[in-house]
Scaffold this motif. Sequence first.
Motif, PDB file in Angstrom:
ATOM      1  N   ALA A  72       0.853  -1.197   0.000  1.00  0.00           N
ATOM      2  CA  ALA A  72       0.000   0.000   0.000  1.00  0.00           C
ATOM      3  C   ALA A  72       0.881   1.236   0.000  1.00  0.00           C
ATOM      4  O   ALA A  72       2.026   1.195   0.438  1.00  0.00           O
ATOM      5  N   GLY A  73       0.340   2.323  -0.516  1.00  0.00           N
ATOM      6  CA  GLY A  73       1.097   3.575  -0.518  1.00  0.00           C
ATOM      7  C   GLY A  73       0.724   4.431  -1.707  1.00  0.00           C
ATOM      8  O   GLY A  73      -0.073   4.012  -2.565  1.00  0.00           O
ATOM      9  N   GLN A  74       1.334   5.616  -1.759  1.00  0.00           N
ATOM     10  CA  GLN A  74       0.987   6.535  -2.837  1.00  0.00           C
ATOM     11  C   GLN A  74       1.411   5.998  -4.197  1.00  0.00           C
ATOM     12  O   GLN A  74       2.276   5.123  -4.284  1.00  0.00           O
ATOM     13  N   ARG A 113       3.833  12.236   5.611  1.00  0.00           N
ATOM     14  CA  ARG A 113       2.755  13.146   5.221  1.00  0.00           C
ATOM     15  C   ARG A 113       1.540  12.834   6.081  1.00  0.00           C
ATOM     16  O   ARG A 113       1.390  11.687   6.534  1.00  0.00           O
ATOM     17  N   PRO A 114       0.671  13.826   6.244  1.00  0.00           N
ATOM     18  CA  PRO A 114      -0.529  13.563   7.057  1.00  0.00           C
ATOM     19  C   PRO A 114      -1.283  12.325   6.568  1.00  0.00           C
ATOM     20  O   PRO A 114      -1.778  11.537   7.354  1.00  0.00           O
ATOM     21  N   ILE A 115      -1.302  12.141   5.238  1.00  0.00           N
ATOM     22  CA  ILE A 115      -2.037  10.997   4.694  1.00  0.00           C
ATOM     23  C   ILE A 115      -1.398   9.665   5.125  1.00  0.00           C
ATOM     24  O   ILE A 115      -2.079   8.674   5.395  1.00  0.00           O
ATOM     25  N   ASP A 116      -0.045   9.653   5.232  1.00  0.00           N
ATOM     26  CA  ASP A 116       0.641   8.432   5.682  1.00  0.00           C
ATOM     27  C   ASP A 116       0.224   8.093   7.105  1.00  0.00           C
ATOM     28  O   ASP A 116       0.000   6.931   7.442  1.00  0.00           O
ATOM     29  N   PHE A 138       4.433   1.843   1.798  1.00  0.00           N
ATOM     30  CA  PHE A 138       5.489   2.589   1.102  1.00  0.00           C
ATOM     31  C   PHE A 138       5.465   4.069   1.472  1.00  0.00           C
ATOM     32  O   PHE A 138       4.448   4.741   1.323  1.00  0.00           O
ATOM     33  N   ILE A 139       6.625   4.553   1.913  1.00  0.00           N
ATOM     34  CA  ILE A 139       6.745   5.961   2.306  1.00  0.00           C
ATOM     35  C   ILE A 139       7.580   6.706   1.264  1.00  0.00           C
ATOM     36  O   ILE A 139       8.625   6.217   0.818  1.00  0.00           O
ATOM     37  N   ASN A 140       7.104   7.885   0.895  1.00  0.00           N
ATOM     38  CA  ASN A 140       7.794   8.738  -0.068  1.00  0.00           C
ATOM     39  C   ASN A 140       9.173   9.149   0.465  1.00  0.00           C
ATOM     40  O   ASN A 140       9.266   9.619   1.602  1.00  0.00           O
ATOM     41  N   PRO A 141      10.248   9.003  -0.345  1.00  0.00           N
ATOM     42  CA  PRO A 141      11.584   9.320   0.191  1.00  0.00           C
ATOM     43  C   PRO A 141      11.872  10.827   0.199  1.00  0.00           C
ATOM     44  O   PRO A 141      12.858  11.281  -0.393  1.00  0.00           O
ATOM     45  N   THR A 142      11.029  11.581   0.854  1.00  0.00           N
ATOM     46  CA  THR A 142      11.213  13.038   0.838  1.00  0.00           C
ATOM     47  C   THR A 142      12.383  13.469   1.708  1.00  0.00           C
ATOM     48  O   THR A 142      12.975  14.517   1.481  1.00  0.00           O
TER      49      THR A 142
END
Length: 313
Positions: A38-40, A157-160, A148-152
Motif C-alpha cells: 500500500a502507498g501513494q 505526510r498527514p495521509i501516511d 510505502f513511504i515517499n523518500p522526501t
Amino acid sequence: MAAVEEIRATSYVGFDSITQQIEHKLLKRGFQFNVIVAGQTGLGKSTLINTIFASHLIDSKGRLESDEPVRQTTEIQAASHVIVENGVKLRLNIVDTPGYGDQVNNENCWDPIVKYIKDQHSAYLRKELTAMRDRYIQDTRIHCCLYFINPTGHSLRPIDVIVMKKLSEVVNVVPVIAKADSLTLEEREAFKQKIRAELVYNNIRLYPFDTDENDEEEIQLNESIRSMIPFAVVGSERSVIIDGKSVRGRKNRWGVVNVEDESHCEFMHLRNFLTRTHLQDLIETTAQIHYEAFRSKQLIALKEGVAQRPPVN
Ligand SMILES: Nc1nc2c(ncn2[C@@H]2O[C@H](COP(=O)(O)OP(=O)(O)OP(=O)(O)O)[C@@H](O)[C@H]2O)c(=O)[nH]1
Ligand SMILES: [Mg+2]
C-alpha cells in the motif's frame, strides 16, 4: 481430586516422535504467506513485488523480466507463486494495490485496502462456521502489509499517518522507505529516525506488538526489528551484470545500485525479515490479534442480532 502421578515408562514407547509426525504433516500441507502493498502512486510497489518474486524464483511462468515498463496499477490484484526449499513448500501470495495521492481529494483512499483485508477475514470466518467445515481452510488472510513511504527526507505526510493508523487496526503493517536510492546514506539514516519518532508521536502501534507473555528473547527480537524499521528499499524490473553475475539493479550514469547488495539498500533485510526470521510470527500475530479481534466482534454482533429477534413459537 485424583493425584496425577508422573510415571516413568520402563520401556521406550516412542511418543517423542510426535515432533517428527507434526513436521511431516506440516511439510505435506505446506505454508501460506500473504502480503499486501500500500502507498501513494508511483512509489515502486509493483516493481518491488516483481523484485521479490524474481529474487526467489529462477524458473517461473510469471512476469519476471519484460521490456514493457511497469504500468500504473488500476485494481487490486493477487499474484501467487509456490516456492520450494529443501522440501518445504511455501505459497507466497502478494497483493498489489493501486496507489493513491493523485486525486484532488484523497479522503478514504484506504477504504478498498481495508475492505479487502476484512473480506479475507470474513471469508475465513464463514468457512470456519460452516457445519461441515474443511479440515484445512485455505488461508487468504493478509499476514503483512508493506506500507510505502515517499523518500522526501522530511517527514511523514498527514495521509501516511492516517492510512497507517487505519491499516494497523486490521493488519501487521511494516513501513518501507521507497526508492531509497534517491537518499544519501546520511539522509537515509536521519529520515529513518525521524519516521520512528513520528510513529511514536502519532501513537501508531505497528507490528511487532509487545504482550505480557513475551519472554526475554522475544522482547529483544522485537527491539531489533524496531531498530531496523522502516526498511529502506530499492526495486528494479531489470537485471544488470555485475562481476559476470546477473542481478537485479538500477543502472545510472554514475553507477549501478545492486538491489541485493546490503551496502546499497535494505532489500535483503526486508526479504530475510519476511521469509527467514518473521514468517511464522507474522502468520501467528495475524491469527491471534487481527483475526481474533474481527472474529469476536462479528460473533458478538451475530449473538446480539439473534437476541433481539422475537422468539419463534
Ligand atoms: N529510482 C527508483 N525508481 C524506482 C524504484 N522502484 C520503482 N521505480 C520506478 O518508479 C516508477 C513507478 O513504479 P511502479 O512500480 O509502477 O509504482 P507503483 O507504486 O506500483 O505505482 P501505482 O501502481 O500507480 O500505485 C517506475 O518507473 C519504476 O521503474 C526504486 O527503487 N528507485
Ligand atoms: Mg503499481
